[in-house]
Design a protein around this motif. Structure first.
Motif, PDB file in Angstrom:
ATOM      1  N   UNK B   1      46.342   3.619 -10.245  1.00 35.04           N
ATOM      2  CA  UNK B   1      46.997   2.343 -10.022  1.00 35.04           C
ATOM      3  C   UNK B   1      48.343   2.101  -9.907  1.00 35.04           C
ATOM      4  N   UNK B   2      49.068   2.747 -10.920  1.00 35.57           N
ATOM      5  CA  UNK B   2      50.383   2.913 -10.875  1.00 35.57           C
ATOM      6  C   UNK B   2      51.070   3.491  -9.666  1.00 35.57           C
ATOM      7  N   UNK B   3      50.266   4.644  -9.173  1.00 33.53           N
ATOM      8  CA  UNK B   3      50.916   5.463  -8.104  1.00 33.53           C
ATOM      9  C   UNK B   3      50.609   4.342  -6.586  1.00 33.53           C
ATOM     10  N   UNK B   4      49.438   3.750  -6.707  1.00 32.60           N
ATOM     11  CA  UNK B   4      49.140   2.791  -5.689  1.00 32.60           C
ATOM     12  C   UNK B   4      50.268   1.823  -5.516  1.00 32.60           C
ATOM     13  N   UNK B   5      50.573   1.338  -6.832  1.00 31.61           N
ATOM     14  CA  UNK B   5      51.641  -0.003  -6.823  1.00 31.61           C
ATOM     15  C   UNK B   5      52.917   0.822  -6.285  1.00 31.61           C
ATOM     16  N   UNK B   6      53.374   1.816  -6.718  1.00 36.95           N
ATOM     17  CA  UNK B   6      54.649   2.456  -6.271  1.00 36.95           C
ATOM     18  C   UNK B   6      54.553   2.765  -4.652  1.00 36.95           C
ATOM     19  N   UNK B   7      53.614   3.116  -4.172  1.00 36.23           N
ATOM     20  CA  UNK B   7      53.478   3.122  -2.632  1.00 36.23           C
ATOM     21  C   UNK B   7      53.657   1.671  -2.276  1.00 36.23           C
ATOM     22  N   UNK B   8      52.860   0.687  -2.897  1.00 37.72           N
ATOM     23  CA  UNK B   8      53.013  -0.590  -2.357  1.00 37.72           C
ATOM     24  C   UNK B   8      54.598  -1.264  -2.119  1.00 37.72           C
ATOM     25  N   UNK B   9      55.024  -0.781  -3.583  1.00 43.15           N
ATOM     26  CA  UNK B   9      56.420  -1.410  -3.798  1.00 43.15           C
ATOM     27  C   UNK B   9      57.474  -0.703  -2.620  1.00 43.15           C
ATOM     28  N   UNK B  10      57.381   0.483  -2.602  1.00 43.71           N
ATOM     29  CA  UNK B  10      58.315   1.050  -1.504  1.00 43.71           C
ATOM     30  C   UNK B  10      57.858   0.686  -0.193  1.00 43.71           C
ATOM     31  N   UNK B  11      56.521   0.589   0.279  1.00 42.01           N
ATOM     32  CA  UNK B  11      56.480   0.125   1.498  1.00 42.01           C
ATOM     33  C   UNK B  11      56.808  -1.247   1.941  1.00 42.01           C
ATOM     34  N   UNK B  12      56.892  -2.122   0.816  1.00 46.20           N
ATOM     35  CA  UNK B  12      57.288  -3.683   0.916  1.00 46.20           C
ATOM     36  C   UNK B  12      58.755  -3.453   1.139  1.00 46.20           C
ATOM     37  N   UNK B  13      59.692  -2.572   0.202  1.00 47.83           N
ATOM     38  CA  UNK B  13      61.163  -2.412   0.475  1.00 47.83           C
ATOM     39  C   UNK B  13      61.442  -1.882   1.869  1.00 47.83           C
ATOM     40  N   UNK B  14      60.635  -0.926   2.175  1.00 41.00           N
ATOM     41  CA  UNK B  14      60.715  -0.333   3.539  1.00 41.00           C
ATOM     42  C   UNK B  14      60.701  -1.329   4.575  1.00 41.00           C
ATOM     43  N   UNK B  15      59.599  -2.181   4.581  1.00 44.99           N
ATOM     44  CA  UNK B  15      59.038  -3.175   5.693  1.00 44.99           C
ATOM     45  C   UNK B  15      60.334  -4.179   5.323  1.00 44.99           C
ATOM     46  N   UNK B  16      60.789  -4.553   4.285  1.00 45.15           N
ATOM     47  CA  UNK B  16      61.746  -5.571   4.102  1.00 45.15           C
ATOM     48  C   UNK B  16      63.208  -4.983   4.780  1.00 45.15           C
ATOM     49  N   UNK B  17      63.531  -3.983   4.443  1.00 38.20           N
ATOM     50  CA  UNK B  17      64.742  -3.353   5.115  1.00 38.20           C
ATOM     51  C   UNK B  17      64.940  -3.214   6.389  1.00 38.20           C
ATOM     52  N   UNK B  18      63.739  -2.801   7.114  1.00 38.48           N
ATOM     53  CA  UNK B  18      63.478  -2.759   8.570  1.00 38.48           C
ATOM     54  C   UNK B  18      63.477  -3.991   9.192  1.00 38.48           C
ATOM     55  N   UNK B  19      62.752  -5.062   8.816  1.00 37.83           N
ATOM     56  CA  UNK B  19      62.681  -6.388   9.273  1.00 37.83           C
ATOM     57  C   UNK B  19      63.985  -7.081   9.073  1.00 37.83           C
ATOM     58  N   UNK B  20      64.847  -6.951   8.036  1.00 39.38           N
ATOM     59  CA  UNK B  20      65.932  -7.802   7.865  1.00 39.38           C
ATOM     60  C   UNK B  20      67.140  -6.791   8.530  1.00 39.38           C
ATOM     61  N   UNK B  21      66.944  -5.779   9.090  1.00 41.42           N
ATOM     62  CA  UNK B  21      67.925  -5.073   9.781  1.00 41.42           C
ATOM     63  C   UNK B  21      67.952  -5.808  11.419  1.00 41.42           C
ATOM     64  N   UNK B  22      66.349  -5.589  11.769  1.00 42.42           N
ATOM     65  CA  UNK B  22      65.869  -6.197  13.048  1.00 42.42           C
ATOM     66  C   UNK B  22      66.419  -7.631  13.219  1.00 42.42           C
ATOM     67  N   UNK B  23      66.347  -8.526  11.933  1.00 38.00           N
ATOM     68  CA  UNK B  23      66.687  -9.879  12.210  1.00 38.00           C
ATOM     69  C   UNK B  23      68.375 -10.041  12.063  1.00 38.00           C
ATOM     70  N   UNK B  24      69.044  -8.990  12.167  1.00 45.13           N
ATOM     71  CA  UNK B  24      70.555  -9.045  12.143  1.00 45.13           C
ATOM     72  C   UNK B  24      70.734  -9.363  13.792  1.00 45.13           C
ATOM     73  N   UNK B  25      70.105  -8.857  14.437  1.00 43.81           N
ATOM     74  CA  UNK B  25      69.989  -9.118  16.007  1.00 43.81           C
ATOM     75  C   UNK B  25      69.510 -10.012  16.703  1.00 43.81           C
ATOM     76  N   UNK B  26      68.280 -10.279  16.247  1.00 45.86           N
ATOM     77  CA  UNK B  26      67.261 -11.217  16.935  1.00 45.86           C
ATOM     78  C   UNK B  26      68.064 -12.527  16.971  1.00 45.86           C
ATOM     79  N   UNK B  27      68.427 -13.269  16.167  1.00 41.56           N
ATOM     80  CA  UNK B  27      68.905 -14.668  16.161  1.00 41.56           C
ATOM     81  C   UNK B  27      70.112 -14.766  17.032  1.00 41.56           C
TER      82      UNK B  27
END
Lengths: 87, 517
Positions: B1-27
């Motif tokens: 379960x710990x490893x699963x949550x590590x994957x979830x957390x890193x994937x969340x951070x990665x998605x947040x990073x890419x989405x926030x980067x994308x949102x620098x340009x869109x607005x």
């Protein structure tokens, strides 16, 4: 009148008009790219970016896991069902 | 379960990073395209060389920003297939339609009309050029529409039925998905926010010219257009933000409670204007959630229900099952403990369906499908072990929401002053301190805009699809190290690209309006 009608309905003329339109559209892009200044740097940047995204990231690091590991939709559905029921 | 949550957390951070980067340009794309459209319309009507230069200058900056943002959103789709494959499959049918339409529109409309915008000045008639500029602006907004519809569906899943044989949600009503009230509010909120971002950018860059005592007329003319666009944008953003709050109160009440750090609601609920949360607070310890706060009486009841004397449920009320109906009335519904039990029952029905399918027992399949359909609305709760797991990160949601609101209030004041000053001959714009204020407002508007997304996305945790799928069920069976590797690769590449791109933008601004693209 008939001449004018023929000019518009003659397939050869129509083809020429289409070619001319396509040529004009193509030239819009070609001339536009040629006359760019800052745009050239941007295009270089875009090409580098697209290369990194599609040829490095997508190809080596971001496979579509279900498409890669399973051949049919039924297998993919089974894999997802198993995964969702085991968590 | 710990490893699963590590994957979830890193994937969340990665998605947040890419989405926030994308949102620098869109607005900025959304906002600048409208401002450039207004400027070109003035040129079209006056045929003044001055407005031609103004239009071309901001159009070039629009082009640079557009080029910077190209394909940054594609990365999010890569991540769906690799990191979030369960989710991607589970919603494929719903997401497929909006994303395909977005792809087609983005490609055909924007690629065609942007080319005319930049290359067609001397090749097409002024009217056709102007139409192309406005169609680019329209295309950018329509493109955003489909992405926001997809996002809204995750916050408020409607218009579909789950098919256990395909393991997919199948769209059964396209219009329910497209015309979902959450989607409509979200779309207008995001687009008007784009106007504000574009307007602040124009005001800030123009203030820089004034500060350098260069191109004063150009700067003041640009500010006049941007000021009005920004004022209209911020008023409409606040209005649609109010609409969003009403929607959130009904369809994601837990998010609203987290946005306000509200644990126990009441009739006539105050809203926190400014507050410092107690980080040691847990939902059932009876402690005051705030170390310090300044609240406005009845504010949250008014915001959520447009009625000062109504009840707004807090986190504990919701866990106990006290919520709001779509009409805003208080209702006793299933407690979170009951939802978890119902969710686990839904999982059992899915298991039975799977067994019956393997055995080829059609009657048992139909019976299990019927049970699953009955309990499906709480399918995601079946993954939770306790009701506390359904509470989003209160601190991050609360602070991001309040940063957004405070920054939004500041932007309203900024544009009121900007417009009044412009109308009175621009005397305020002659003052150095105000020029600095305008320049420093550029980062503020981006922080405001990004904070809005952080509120929307963190506030809906643990759900990736509200009530149906938590993030931990959505994740692929991949290792944490793979996600960590690509996270840092993205971080490095994005940083390098951003530096290169900002440098190009600054250089172009320094060259000024006399040098066209």
């Amino acid at each position: 009148m008939n001449d004018r009608l023929n000019k518009h309905t003659d397939p050869q003329n129509t083809r020429q008009t289409e070619e001319s339109l396509l040529r004009r559209i193509a030239m819009l892009y070609v001339d536009g790219f040629r006359s760019m200044t800052v745009g050239r740097k941007l295009w270089l940047l875009i090409i580098i970016k697209l290369f990194i995204l599609f040829f490095i990231f997508k190809l080596f690091f971001f496979p579509d896991i279900l498409s890669r590991d399973y051949d049919t939709d039924a297998e993919r559905a089974e894999a997802v069902r198993e995964s969702l029921l085991s968590r | 379960m710990d490893d699963l949550m590590t994957v979830v957390d890193w994937s969340r951070w990665q998605f947040a990073l890419t989405a926030m980067y994308h949102w620098l340009f869109v607005p900025l794309t959304l906002g600048l395209s409208v401002i450039v459209g207004i400027m070109e319309t003035i040129y079209f009507r006056t045929r003044s060389e001055k407005w031609l230069h103004i239009t071309k200058f901001w159009m070039t900056l629009f082009g640079i920003n557009f080029a910077m943002g190209v394909a940054t959103g594609i990365i999010l789709e890569f991540e769906f297939g690799t990191n979030w494959s369960n989710y991607s499959w589970f919603v494929g049918d719903i997401f497929g339609a909006p994303l395909a339409i977005e792809g087609l529109l983005a490609f055909f409309m924007e690629a065609t009309f942007i080319a005319v915008m930049f290359f067609g000045w001397k090749k097409v008639s002024p009217g056709f050029h102007l139409a192309s500029t406005w169609l680019t602006a329209l295309g950018a907004s329509i493109s955003a529409l489909w992405i926001l519809i997809a996002n809204a569906w995750m916050q408020y899943p409607v218009g579909m039925e789950f098919d256990p044989a395909q393991m997919r949600n199948v769209m059964d009503n396209f219009w329910d998905v497209v015309l979902s009230p959450v989607a409509i509010n979200k779309f207008f909120h995001a687009v008007f926010d784009g106007w504000v971002v574009g307007a602040v950018f124009v005001c800030g860059v123009s203030a820089w010219f004034l500060l350098k005592n260069k191109r004063r007329e150009f700067a003041l003319d640009s500010i006049r257009i941007a000021g009005w666009t920004g004022l209209a944008g911020i008023v409409l953003t606040l209005w649609t933000g109010d609409g969003s709050a009403v929607q959130v109160a009904r369809v994601q009440p837990m998010k609203l409670a987290a946005m306000e750090g509200l644990y126990n609601g009441k009739v006539g609920q105050e809203i926190v204007g400014f507050g410092l949360l107690d980080p040691s607070k847990t939902h059932n310890d009876g402690k005051d959630p705030f170390l310090f706060d300044i609240s406005i009486p009845y504010g949250l009841s008014i915001l959520a229900n447009h009625d000062a004397n109504t009840f707004v449920p807090g986190i504990n009320d919701l866990i106990e099952g006290i919520s709001l109906t779509p009409e805003g009335d208080t209702i006793r519904t299933e407690s979170y403990a009951e939802r978890i039990a119902i969710g686990k029952r839904a999982h059992e029905a899915l298991r039975d369906f799977d067994r019956a399918m393997t055995d080829g027992d059609a009657a048992a399949m139909a019976e299990a499908r019927a049970r699953l359909k009955e309990d499906y609305r709480y399918f995601g709760y079946g993954y939770l072990d306790s009701p506390e797991e359904a509470i989003p990160p209160v601190g991050m949601t609360f602070y991001s929401f309040h940063i957004m609101v405070l920054a939004g209030g500041y932007l309203l004041l900024f544009f009121i002053l900007a417009v009044i000053s412009s109308a009175r001959g621009g005397r305020l714009w002659e003052r150095k301190w105000w020029q600095w204020v305008a320049i420093l407002t550029i980062p503020v508007v981006w922080i405001c805009s990004e904070a809005g997304w952080v509120t929307a996305e963190v506030g809906r945790q643990p759900w990736i699809i509200e009530g149906l799928m938590p993030a931990r069920a959505a994740i692929s069976a991949i290792s944490a190290s793979t996600v960590q590797l690509t996270f840092w690769m993205f971080a490095a590449v994005f940083t390098a690209l951003l530096v290169a791109e900002i440098t190009i933008m600054i250089n172009q601004i320094r060259r000024g309006p006399e040098n066209d693209h």
